[in-house]
Write a protein that holds these residues in place. Structure first.
Motif, PDB file in Angstrom:
ATOM      1  N   GLU A 173       0.831  -1.204   0.000  1.00 43.89           N
ATOM      2  CA  GLU A 173       0.000   0.000   0.000  1.00 43.89           C
ATOM      3  C   GLU A 173       0.868   1.258   0.000  1.00 43.89           C
ATOM      4  O   GLU A 173       0.572   2.241  -0.685  1.00 43.89           O
ATOM      5  N   LYS A 174       1.966   1.216   0.768  1.00 41.00           N
ATOM      6  CA  LYS A 174       2.875   2.365   0.813  1.00 41.00           C
ATOM      7  C   LYS A 174       3.517   2.600  -0.551  1.00 41.00           C
ATOM      8  O   LYS A 174       3.602   3.741  -1.033  1.00 41.00           O
ATOM      9  N   GLU A 175       3.984   1.529  -1.195  1.00 35.49           N
ATOM     10  CA  GLU A 175       4.633   1.654  -2.502  1.00 35.49           C
ATOM     11  C   GLU A 175       3.666   2.204  -3.553  1.00 35.49           C
ATOM     12  O   GLU A 175       4.020   3.079  -4.348  1.00 35.49           O
ATOM     13  N   LEU A 176       2.447   1.690  -3.564  1.00 35.47           N
ATOM     14  CA  LEU A 176       1.476   2.147  -4.554  1.00 35.47           C
ATOM     15  C   LEU A 176       1.021   3.575  -4.263  1.00 35.47           C
ATOM     16  O   LEU A 176       0.738   4.342  -5.191  1.00 35.47           O
ATOM     17  N   ALA A 177       0.953   3.936  -2.978  1.00 38.51           N
ATOM     18  CA  ALA A 177       0.610   5.318  -2.627  1.00 38.51           C
ATOM     19  C   ALA A 177       1.682   6.277  -3.131  1.00 38.51           C
ATOM     20  O   ALA A 177       1.385   7.369  -3.635  1.00 38.51           O
ATOM     21  N   ARG A 183       2.513  10.360  -9.628  1.00 41.49           N
ATOM     22  CA  ARG A 183       1.704  10.279 -10.845  1.00 41.49           C
ATOM     23  C   ARG A 183       2.182   9.166 -11.781  1.00 41.49           C
ATOM     24  O   ARG A 183       2.134   9.290 -13.007  1.00 41.49           O
ATOM     25  N   SER A 184       2.670   8.094 -11.188  1.00 41.81           N
ATOM     26  CA  SER A 184       3.045   6.904 -11.955  1.00 41.81           C
ATOM     27  C   SER A 184       1.867   5.945 -11.952  1.00 41.81           C
ATOM     28  O   SER A 184       1.349   5.608 -10.886  1.00 41.81           O
ATOM     29  N   GLU A 185       1.455   5.528 -13.113  1.00 41.40           N
ATOM     30  CA  GLU A 185       0.223   4.745 -13.229  1.00 41.40           C
ATOM     31  C   GLU A 185       0.511   3.246 -13.147  1.00 41.40           C
ATOM     32  O   GLU A 185       0.483   2.524 -14.139  1.00 41.40           O
ATOM     33  N   TYR A 186       0.801   2.785 -11.921  1.00 43.73           N
ATOM     34  CA  TYR A 186       0.997   1.358 -11.692  1.00 43.73           C
ATOM     35  C   TYR A 186      -0.210   0.809 -10.943  1.00 43.73           C
ATOM     36  O   TYR A 186      -0.733   1.432 -10.023  1.00 43.73           O
ATOM     37  N   ASP A 187      -0.614  -0.389 -11.338  1.00 46.49           N
ATOM     38  CA  ASP A 187      -1.731  -1.050 -10.672  1.00 46.49           C
ATOM     39  C   ASP A 187      -1.261  -1.999  -9.580  1.00 46.49           C
ATOM     40  O   ASP A 187      -2.012  -2.317  -8.659  1.00 46.49           O
TER      41      ASP A 187
END
Length: 319
Positions: A173-177, A183-187
């Protein structure tokens, strides 16, 4: 209390507690928020969980999910709640059907949480673990979406990769946040360790190379959907190997896809973060093997629900 009652519009939280010596469904309205706020599962993430999809009152591979939940509970050193013990499987399924009927969703996700229990010092559990179940509405169109997902490679792994522990997902969750902040669009993120491919934060990963499907074998969650896909590949006589995958290999693969309860079979369109790749990452096609696996998974899933309703078992249904 107002916020709690509002949340019930999206699914009814139920605690399987003991009332007058018997296991019973108890609504969150009846027990109060303090019961949860004083629980180590809430305070420290000391809790096991699992999630299964359902259509009306039928849960997809319920017993596989409960088996994994019991394994997670045991690995965490928690007491096994009476409701999910193997001897009570039939009674639990009936209680769960009541909960699904109460929410009356066409499709839903059933979330199972086993919390460590209350604590007076915020660290040591005082009593038995408690089971909470939540049902939320589920849009089946999110299964096997053709647009694919973008994945960022990280050098890390879950502390307990073979089980589902609430606290074990904070890193992802921290990495995706941070990705969203940049503004990097990773899922998703892909866990790797010592150049070895492991798993995505919420999915298992598969690679297709020279027509052979390869998936990591060790230090990964034994995903229910992963197991179904492995069986599908064998039924279709598609070559499949469970073994180590080196992080330098995916860029030479023809296809990458991932599996999970909530997303089914999803192809990976972009993998970023491997040094040998281009600055913009490596892109993959929605290839024929992934498409075939995806189609067969959706077919099997529909046959599962139809088979349960008609008292017939689809070909891959476990004995």
């Amino acid at each position: 209390r107002e916020a709690m009652e509002k949340s019930l519009d999206f699914g009814d939280w139920i605690i399987f507690g003991r009332r007058e010596g018997k296991t019973a469904l108890v609504s969150m309205r009846d027990i109060g928020a303090d019961v949860i706020l004083n629980d180590l599962g809430f305070m420290r993430g000391y809790a096991a969980f699992d999630v299964a999809s359902a259509r009306e009152e039928v849960v997809f591979h319920l017993h596989d999910h409960l088996k994994r939940l019991r394994s997670s509970v045991q690995a965490l050193g928690l007491s096994q709640p009476e409701a999910i013990q193997f001897s009570n499987a039939a009674a639990f399924e009936q209680q769960l059907k009541r909960l699904l009927a109460r929410n009356s969703f066409k499709s839903s996700l059933a979330w199972f949480y086993v919390l460590a229990g209350p604590s007076s010092n915020g660290f040591t559990p005082l009593g038995e673990a408690r089971l909470l179940v939540r049902v939320s509405e589920f849009d089946e169109s999110s299964l096997c979406r053709p647009e694919g997902i973008a994945v960022k490679v990280v050098n890390a792994k879950r502390q307990m990769p073979d089980i589902k522990c609430v606290a074990d997902y904070a890193f992802a969750e921290k990495e995706l946040a941070y990705c969203r902040y940049c503004r990097s669009e990773y899922d998703e993120i892909l866990y790797t360790e010592d150049s070895e491919v492991l798993e995505l934060s919420r999915r298992n990963i598969f690679m297709v190379k020279d027509g052979t499907i390869v998936t990591p074998k060790d230090n990964v969650l034994a995903g229910v959907t992963r197991g179904i896909v492995i069986n599908i590949a064998r039924e279709l006589d598609l070559p499949l190997e469970e073994r180590k995958i080196n992080i330098w290999k995916p860029e030479r693969a023809e296809e990458l896809f991932a599996t999970s309860t909530a997303s089914g079979v999803t192809y990976i369109r972009k993998l970023d973060g491997v040094r040998e790749m281009d600055d913009d990452g490596q892109c993959f096609e929605f290839g024929p093997v992934t498409q075939k696996i995806q189609q067969q998974f959706l077919k099997y899933r529909n046959e599962f629900f139809q088979g349960i309703q008609q008292k017939q078992l689809p070909i891959l249904f476990p004995p």
